[in-house]
Design a protein around this motif. Sequence first.
Motif, short mmCIF file in Angstrom:
data_model
loop_
_atom_site.label_atom_id
_atom_site.label_comp_id
_atom_site.label_asym_id
_atom_site.label_seq_id
_atom_site.Cartn_x
_atom_site.Cartn_y
_atom_site.Cartn_z
N SER A 117 0.00 6.81 1.25
CA SER A 117 0.69 5.63 0.73
C SER A 117 1.88 5.25 1.61
O SER A 117 2.09 4.07 1.90
N GLU B 150 -2.06 12.13 -1.00
CA GLU B 150 -2.05 10.75 -1.52
C GLU B 150 -0.73 10.07 -1.22
O GLU B 150 -0.69 8.89 -0.84
N ARG B 151 0.37 10.78 -1.39
CA ARG B 151 1.69 10.19 -1.13
C ARG B 151 1.90 9.92 0.35
O ARG B 151 2.49 8.92 0.73
N HIS C 224 -7.19 5.42 0.58
CA HIS C 224 -6.26 5.07 -0.50
C HIS C 224 -7.02 4.44 -1.68
O HIS C 224 -6.79 4.79 -2.84
N LEU D 179 0.68 3.81 4.87
CA LEU D 179 0.23 2.42 4.71
C LEU D 179 1.42 1.45 4.71
O LEU D 179 1.32 0.34 5.24
N LEU D 180 2.53 1.87 4.11
CA LEU D 180 3.72 1.01 4.15
C LEU D 180 4.22 0.81 5.58
O LEU D 180 4.67 -0.27 5.94
N GLY E 94 -7.61 6.11 -5.43
CA GLY E 94 -7.11 5.35 -6.58
C GLY E 94 -8.20 5.05 -7.59
O GLY E 94 -8.03 5.26 -8.80
#
Length: 160
Positions: free
Chosen positions: A74, A70-71, A103, A77-78, A107
């Motif tokens: 994330s 998950e991290r 993502h 995506l940034l 979530g």
Amino acid sequence: MAAIVRISSVCHRGVKPLFYRSSLLARPLVSQKKEHEHQQPLLLTARLHASPSLYAGSGSKAASLHWTGERVVSILLLAMGPMAYYYPVPTIDYSLAAALTLHGHWGIGQVLTDYVHGDTKIKLANTGLFLLSTVTFAGLCYFNYNDVGICKAIALLWSK
């Protein structure tokens, strides 16, 4: 009733025993009502079990790997936002479609885990989540193939 906190749990040296001692999870309660003077106060103890081994196998690293995944998504995506603006290629379009869908799926799955209770409701909510994720991914892929794509759409949004 008065609550008694075990002071011995706070008096150990270092920080680790303070947070990892099981004595912090036991909160004895003392009743103030006595029928006879020589009678001891009534001591009630409630024990909370917060062991992760109750929910997963003791050697299982699946939860840790899921959290790490998950991290990673994330952080990717940034990085993909500016990449989509400066290098609008179909590879990044489809990577964004997959990463955004994954993502969002993870979530919303966590929200469902926290707030949906009951076997039937959980099954319905998870089925709805899988349908929503499938439709989202298919819609983003359709947008990438038949329209300007996610990269150029981001560029159009940032250019105005």
